[in-house]
Scaffold this active site. Structure first.
Site, mmCIF file in Angstrom:
data_model
loop_
_atom_site.group_PDB
_atom_site.id
_atom_site.type_symbol
_atom_site.label_atom_id
_atom_site.label_comp_id
_atom_site.label_asym_id
_atom_site.label_seq_id
_atom_site.Cartn_x
_atom_site.Cartn_y
_atom_site.Cartn_z
ATOM 1 N N ARG A 165 -1.245 9.284 8.643
ATOM 2 C CA ARG A 165 -1.131 7.722 9.085
ATOM 3 C C ARG A 165 -0.636 7.180 7.803
ATOM 4 O O ARG A 165 -1.157 7.098 6.679
ATOM 5 C CB ARG A 165 -2.448 7.378 9.414
ATOM 6 C CG ARG A 165 -2.348 5.802 9.638
ATOM 7 C CD ARG A 165 -3.760 5.390 10.216
ATOM 8 N NE ARG A 165 -4.911 5.536 9.278
ATOM 9 C CZ ARG A 165 -5.158 4.570 8.473
ATOM 10 N NH1 ARG A 165 -4.523 3.538 8.286
ATOM 11 N NH2 ARG A 165 -6.209 4.909 7.664
ATOM 12 N N HIS B 113 -8.747 10.113 2.452
ATOM 13 C CA HIS B 113 -8.309 9.037 1.693
ATOM 14 C C HIS B 113 -8.519 9.435 0.288
ATOM 15 O O HIS B 113 -9.610 10.100 -0.267
ATOM 16 C CB HIS B 113 -9.390 7.900 1.772
ATOM 17 C CG HIS B 113 -8.742 6.471 1.273
ATOM 18 N ND1 HIS B 113 -8.842 6.123 -0.175
ATOM 19 C CD2 HIS B 113 -8.092 5.508 1.967
ATOM 20 C CE1 HIS B 113 -7.988 4.969 -0.230
ATOM 21 N NE2 HIS B 113 -7.874 4.481 0.971
ATOM 22 N N GLU C 133 1.021 -1.270 -0.086
ATOM 23 C CA GLU C 133 -0.176 0.012 -0.130
ATOM 24 C C GLU C 133 0.923 1.012 0.062
ATOM 25 O O GLU C 133 2.098 1.319 0.122
ATOM 26 C CB GLU C 133 -0.918 -0.052 1.261
ATOM 27 C CG GLU C 133 -1.881 -1.245 1.045
ATOM 28 C CD GLU C 133 -3.038 -1.015 2.230
ATOM 29 O OE1 GLU C 133 -2.951 -0.119 2.975
ATOM 30 O OE2 GLU C 133 -3.862 -1.999 2.292
ATOM 31 N N HIS D 233 -11.082 10.367 6.038
ATOM 32 C CA HIS D 233 -10.979 9.082 6.312
ATOM 33 C C HIS D 233 -10.342 8.820 7.817
ATOM 34 O O HIS D 233 -10.785 7.649 8.325
ATOM 35 C CB HIS D 233 -9.784 8.299 5.253
ATOM 36 C CG HIS D 233 -9.601 7.032 5.373
ATOM 37 N ND1 HIS D 233 -10.475 5.910 5.375
ATOM 38 C CD2 HIS D 233 -8.559 6.180 5.457
ATOM 39 C CE1 HIS D 233 -10.297 4.834 5.241
ATOM 40 N NE2 HIS D 233 -8.859 4.862 5.340
ATOM 41 N N ARG E 140 -0.820 9.315 1.261
ATOM 42 C CA ARG E 140 -1.996 9.639 0.984
ATOM 43 C C ARG E 140 -2.297 10.889 0.924
ATOM 44 O O ARG E 140 -3.165 11.528 -0.206
ATOM 45 C CB ARG E 140 -3.143 9.023 2.128
ATOM 46 C CG ARG E 140 -3.099 7.456 2.106
ATOM 47 C CD ARG E 140 -4.117 6.883 3.196
ATOM 48 N NE ARG E 140 -4.327 5.569 3.087
ATOM 49 C CZ ARG E 140 -5.017 4.759 3.864
ATOM 50 N NH1 ARG E 140 -5.397 5.293 4.919
ATOM 51 N NH2 ARG E 140 -4.911 3.391 3.623
#
Length: 522
Positions: free
Chosen positions: A364, A226, A111, A329, A272
């Site tokens: 994060r 997100h 990811e 998100h 992100r």
């Protein structure tokens, strides 16, 4: 209602992990305002990041976490977190958690912002559901679960120790629950934004309750958006997991050109906030953005819930394109805690997304959220096993004034939060938001007992919105999930600085501290 040893507000992974690991030693009561499975944890499509591969290490995982978090975190704290995370995931494997396996053994995915494959999944894109069901199935009769009651006020004894909580159900019945240890595991605040991947019940009420009781909150300006929520008929309808890009999905413009090609060296797997900003700017300029999935083999098998979602919204996977837009998100901030989840208030703890543990920094790292719930649930369980029971004393709520006369209409507030405290902020917009919020004449001492559950939640949402707006206005730079149009660069003077907020004589006090080094119990 009888006193519990441990009283937990919330029912996500952090709550269930704590309950599971303490149930043989203490009696536990879990209170949730909706239903057990109505949580972000249950909805989680992504997996759990852990350095369990032979070619991986906690050092590499730490490096990636620090990089994604814009180095706002303390390195030692992050290293300890990922080391405990590795052990926690290995324990879940040993206990029979049904992670996904392939011909070569345990499947590990990639990811955004990870330097290697280290994401474990369950049920393809249904890790949260599988994990919640696994943890729930392991609970004993020592754990009592109460659904459909909204906790709205923390109660203190005569010495200022938190020892209980007041709740209200849809029928208007108020109940008081007491416990030796009160734990907030109530989740984040993504549901207060118009475009969000969050469950509608995730509105930051636990954070607001703690703040109103005198707890310190930190890092409320850092909101992760997100990059890829499906957009259908002008609205976002659900998350498209980052794992899709990890398996080869590519963000493209209408003409098929790759969006991220010239924006970041990691392209579609950049952090992100970088990808979300790129999509936001493309859409703001009038262009649509799609996730090209034509390069992913066996998509429907690998991503069954996303496939179902695409078909439900009229975007069959055979078309190879999923229209996407960013949405709220995860909040990196929350109730400030130490390494086991203690807050500055005796008797009160916070774990999971409701807490600011300091491991995420300004943004994060993908799939570190379920990991945080597992790690801090275990850590707090280990701590509470050694804790002494409290002495029973009369409990009271904070002194409150009259109930609020006017509250923000929730859909209007969500729209304001998205417009003024969303992906890209400015002093002008944040002042506009705060002026609008202040126009309702609310204080931090409003009486809630006579409100219905929806109005209670609206008041607590107002509190959280003010905290986010204030912190966002105060940090005059762009870093991670906080992007200021009028301060577009990261500023060295804000390195390792965290914004703390608490109530002082009924007013909001804002302070800046060095790298979450405030002593929790000072």
């Amino acid at each position: 209602m009888g006193k519990a040893d441990v009283l937990i507000i919330g029912s996500g992974v952090a709550a269930l992990q704590l309950a599971r690991n303490i149930q043989d030693h203490m009696n536990v009561r879990i209170i949730t305002k909706s239903r057990l499975k109505a949580s972000n944890s249950y909805l989680a499509q992504g997996g759990i990041a852990a350095a369990i591969a032979p070619d991986d290490s906690p050092g590499l995982h730490t490096r990636d976490t620090l990089s994604a978090g814009e180095a706002l975190q303390d390195e030692g704290r992050v290293m300890s977190f990922v080391e405990d995370g590795k052990r926690a995931v290995e324990a879940l494997l040993s206990d029979g958690m049904p992670f996904d396996y392939g011909a070569g053994g345990l499947k590990l995915g990639m990811e955004g912002a990870h330097s290697t494959k280290r994401i474990v999944h369950s049920g393809g894109d249904q890790t949260g559901r599988f994990l919640i069901e696994f943890l729930h199935s392991s609970l004993s009769e020592n754990v009592k679960i109460i659904e459909g009651e909204m906790a709205y006020q923390l109660l203190k004894d005569g010495k200022g120790r938190i020892g209980g909580v007041r709740t209200k159900d849809e029928a208007g019945v108020i109940r008081t629950y007491t416990g030796d240890h009160i734990v907030l595991a109530s989740g984040g605040a993504g549901g207060i934004y118009e475009s969000t991947s969050n469950h509608p019940s995730v509105t930051g009420t636990g954070i607001a309750m703690a703040f109103l009781a005198g707890a310190v909150v930190s890092d409320m300006e850092f909101i992760q958006f997100h990059p890829t929520l499906m957009i259908s008929r002008g609205r976002t309808t659900g998350l498209i997991s980052e794992a899709v890009r990890g398996e080869g999905g590519v963000l493209i413009r209408e003409d098929g050109s790759a969006l991220m090609e010239s924006i970041h060296p990691m392209r579609d797997l950049a952090p992100r906030h970088v990808v979300a900003e790129a999509i936001y700017r493309e859409r703001a300029g009038g262009g649509d953005v799609y996730l090209d999935i034509t390069g992913i083999r066996d998509f429907s098998t690998r991503f069954p819930s996303i496939t179902e979602q695409c078909e439900r919204e009229g975007y069959p996977i055979e078309a190879g394109r999923i229209p996407v837009a960013p949405g709220c998100h995860f909040i990196m901030g929350g109730v400030l805690v130490d390494d086991v989840g203690r807050t500055n208030l005796d008797g009160l703890y916070a774990i999971g997304e409701a807490a600011c543990s300091g491991v995420h920094g300004a943004n994060r790292l993908a799939s570190n959220s379920l990991l945080e719930g597992i790690v801090y649930g275990q850590r707090l369980a280990d701590h509470l096993k050694q804790a002494l029971p409290s002495k029973a004393m009369p409990l009271v709520g904070a002194q409150t004034s009259s109930p609020p006369e006017h509250l923000p209409e929730r859909n209007r507030l969500k729209k304001m939060m998205m417009e003024e405290a969303g992906i890209i902020r400015s002093e002008e917009g944040l002042n506009r938001l705060l002026t609008w919020l202040d126009g309702f004449g609310l204080t931090y001492e409003c009486k809630m007992d006579d409100l219905d559950v929806e109005d209670m939640e609206d008041y607590l949402i107002w509190v959280v919105s003010r905290l986010i707006g204030t912190a966002s206005l105060f940090r005059e730079e762009s870093r991670g999930g906080h992007i200021r149009r009028d301060h577009p660069q990261k500023r060295p003077e804000w390195d390792k600085k965290n914004i703390h907020m608490k109530i002082q004589t009924g007013r909001l006090k804002v302070s800046v501290y060095e790298s979450l080094e405030t002593k929790i119990h000072a």
